[in-house]
Motif scaffolding. Structure first.
Motif, PDB file in Angstrom:
ATOM      1  N   ARG A   1       0.802  -1.216   0.000  1.00 52.24           N
ATOM      2  CA  ARG A   1       0.000   0.000   0.000  1.00 52.24           C
ATOM      3  C   ARG A   1       0.836   1.266   0.000  1.00 52.24           C
ATOM      4  NH1 ARG A   1      -5.102  -0.346   3.964  1.00 52.24           N
ATOM      5  NH2 ARG A   1      -5.141   1.826   3.380  1.00 52.24           N
ATOM      6  N   ALA A   2       2.017   1.224   0.577  1.00 51.26           N
ATOM      7  CA  ALA A   2       2.811   2.435   0.760  1.00 51.26           C
ATOM      8  C   ALA A   2       3.082   3.186  -0.543  1.00 51.26           C
ATOM      9  CB  ALA A   2       4.110   2.110   1.480  1.00 51.26           C
ATOM     10  N   PRO A   3       3.563   2.529  -1.609  1.00 56.46           N
ATOM     11  CA  PRO A   3       3.837   3.291  -2.839  1.00 56.46           C
ATOM     12  C   PRO A   3       2.587   3.944  -3.425  1.00 56.46           C
ATOM     13  CG  PRO A   3       4.804   1.098  -2.981  1.00 56.46           C
ATOM     14  CD  PRO A   3       3.969   1.141  -1.751  1.00 56.46           C
ATOM     15  N   VAL A   4       1.463   3.266  -3.332  1.00 59.57           N
ATOM     16  CA  VAL A   4       0.216   3.816  -3.875  1.00 59.57           C
ATOM     17  C   VAL A   4      -0.212   5.041  -3.077  1.00 59.57           C
ATOM     18  CG1 VAL A   4      -2.220   3.322  -4.301  1.00 59.57           C
ATOM     19  CG2 VAL A   4      -0.502   1.572  -4.745  1.00 59.57           C
ATOM     20  N   GLU A   5      -0.151   4.938  -1.755  1.00 52.66           N
ATOM     21  CA  GLU A   5      -0.560   6.072  -0.927  1.00 52.66           C
ATOM     22  C   GLU A   5       0.395   7.252  -1.086  1.00 52.66           C
ATOM     23  OE1 GLU A   5      -1.848   5.271   2.980  1.00 52.66           O
ATOM     24  OE2 GLU A   5      -3.070   3.576   2.358  1.00 52.66           O
ATOM     25  N   HIS A   6       1.683   6.982  -1.252  1.00 51.64           N
ATOM     26  CA  HIS A   6       2.638   8.064  -1.500  1.00 51.64           C
ATOM     27  C   HIS A   6       2.343   8.734  -2.845  1.00 51.64           C
ATOM     28  CE1 HIS A   6       5.307   7.569   1.911  1.00 51.64           C
ATOM     29  NE2 HIS A   6       5.224   6.254   1.745  1.00 51.64           N
ATOM     30  N   GLY A   7       1.999   7.924  -3.841  1.00 53.60           N
ATOM     31  CA  GLY A   7       1.663   8.490  -5.149  1.00 53.60           C
ATOM     32  C   GLY A   7       0.450   9.391  -5.091  1.00 53.60           C
ATOM     33  N   PHE A   8      -0.590   8.963  -4.379  1.00 54.90           N
ATOM     34  CA  PHE A   8      -1.779   9.802  -4.249  1.00 54.90           C
ATOM     35  C   PHE A   8      -1.482  11.057  -3.441  1.00 54.90           C
ATOM     36  CE2 PHE A   8      -4.287   6.082  -5.584  1.00 54.90           C
ATOM     37  CZ  PHE A   8      -5.048   6.712  -6.551  1.00 54.90           C
ATOM     38  N   ALA A   9      -0.599  10.961  -2.477  1.00 56.83           N
ATOM     39  CA  ALA A   9      -0.210  12.159  -1.714  1.00 56.83           C
ATOM     40  C   ALA A   9       0.451  13.177  -2.633  1.00 56.83           C
ATOM     41  CB  ALA A   9       0.717  11.777  -0.572  1.00 56.83           C
ATOM     42  N   HIS A  10       1.311  12.707  -3.536  1.00 58.89           N
ATOM     43  CA  HIS A  10       1.944  13.622  -4.491  1.00 58.89           C
ATOM     44  C   HIS A  10       0.897  14.252  -5.405  1.00 58.89           C
ATOM     45  CE1 HIS A  10       6.116  13.018  -3.515  1.00 58.89           C
ATOM     46  NE2 HIS A  10       5.958  11.704  -3.558  1.00 58.89           N
TER      47      HIS A  10
ATOM     48  N   LEU B   1       4.839   8.563 -13.765  1.00 60.10           N
ATOM     49  CA  LEU B   1       5.741   9.708 -13.852  1.00 60.10           C
ATOM     50  C   LEU B   1       6.204  10.169 -12.475  1.00 60.10           C
ATOM     51  CD1 LEU B   1       3.959  11.733 -16.660  1.00 60.10           C
ATOM     52  CD2 LEU B   1       6.092  10.449 -16.835  1.00 60.10           C
ATOM     53  N   THR B   2       5.298  10.144 -11.504  1.00 61.89           N
ATOM     54  CA  THR B   2       5.658  10.522 -10.140  1.00 61.89           C
ATOM     55  C   THR B   2       6.715   9.580  -9.582  1.00 61.89           C
ATOM     56  OG1 THR B   2       3.458  11.399  -9.753  1.00 61.89           O
ATOM     57  CG2 THR B   2       4.763  10.871  -7.810  1.00 61.89           C
ATOM     58  N   ASN B   3       6.528   8.283  -9.780  1.00 64.51           N
ATOM     59  CA  ASN B   3       7.501   7.316  -9.278  1.00 64.51           C
ATOM     60  C   ASN B   3       8.854   7.490  -9.950  1.00 64.51           C
ATOM     61  OD1 ASN B   3       5.814   6.156  -7.422  1.00 64.51           O
ATOM     62  ND2 ASN B   3       5.065   4.602  -8.835  1.00 64.51           N
ATOM     63  N   LEU B   4       8.849   7.792 -11.251  1.00 61.99           N
ATOM     64  CA  LEU B   4      10.122   8.038 -11.936  1.00 61.99           C
ATOM     65  C   LEU B   4      10.821   9.271 -11.350  1.00 61.99           C
ATOM     66  CD1 LEU B   4       9.162   7.386 -15.675  1.00 61.99           C
ATOM     67  CD2 LEU B   4      10.676   6.022 -14.235  1.00 61.99           C
ATOM     68  N   GLU B   5      10.059  10.309 -11.071  1.00 60.48           N
ATOM     69  CA  GLU B   5      10.636  11.536 -10.513  1.00 60.48           C
ATOM     70  C   GLU B   5      11.146  11.305  -9.091  1.00 60.48           C
ATOM     71  OE1 GLU B   5      11.951  15.387 -10.382  1.00 60.48           O
ATOM     72  OE2 GLU B   5      11.235  14.257 -12.104  1.00 60.48           O
ATOM     73  N   VAL B   6      10.393  10.575  -8.293  1.00 62.18           N
ATOM     74  CA  VAL B   6      10.798  10.327  -6.907  1.00 62.18           C
ATOM     75  C   VAL B   6      12.045   9.456  -6.862  1.00 62.18           C
ATOM     76  CG1 VAL B   6      10.124   9.115  -4.791  1.00 62.18           C
ATOM     77  CG2 VAL B   6       8.520  10.647  -5.914  1.00 62.18           C
ATOM     78  N   ASN B   7      12.133   8.485  -7.736  1.00 65.65           N
ATOM     79  CA  ASN B   7      13.282   7.564  -7.748  1.00 65.65           C
ATOM     80  C   ASN B   7      14.510   8.174  -8.410  1.00 65.65           C
ATOM     81  OD1 ASN B   7      11.914   5.546  -6.409  1.00 65.65           O
ATOM     82  ND2 ASN B   7      11.097   4.697  -8.312  1.00 65.65           N
ATOM     83  N   ARG B   8      14.355   9.301  -9.088  1.00 61.45           N
ATOM     84  CA  ARG B   8      15.477   9.929  -9.784  1.00 61.45           C
ATOM     85  C   ARG B   8      16.409  10.614  -8.837  1.00 61.45           C
ATOM     86  NH1 ARG B   8      15.604  14.767 -13.856  1.00 61.45           N
ATOM     87  NH2 ARG B   8      14.138  15.593 -12.393  1.00 61.45           N
TER      88      ARG B   8
END
Length: 87
Positions: A44-53, A80-87
């Motif tokens: 759940r964590a990655p999904v909730e972080h994505g929605f927070a962004h 796109l958010t995950n790509l930016e966060v992981n960059r």
């Protein structure tokens, strides 16, 4: 505390409901139950972080389109958010 969510399956007619476990003073959790809660949290964590962004960017405030198109848009934004966060 929200311990359940729908999803994981692609069949709309037969949704999957995943629930966690709660402990109380009288009922302690077994090690397997603790492991199950940990697995749910990891998923759940990655999904909730994505929605927070997305909420912080206010990307969804004026969204007035068909829900099917909104789902595709949200998936693309989360990628796109995950790509930016992981960059």
């Amino acid at each position: 505390m929200d311990l359940g969510f729908r999803g994981l399956g692609n069949d709309v007619r037969d949704p999957v409901l995943v629930t966690g476990f709660t402990a109380s003073r009288a009922h302690k959790l077994a090690p397997g139950q603790k492991d199950a809660i940990r697995v749910l949290a990891v998923g759940r964590a990655p999904v909730e972080h994505g929605f927070a962004h997305l909420k912080n960017w206010r990307a969804l405030t004026k969204l007035r389109i068909d829900p099917a198109h909104a789902t595709r848009l949200l998936r693309a934004l989360l990628v796109l958010t995950n790509l930016e966060v992981n960059r």
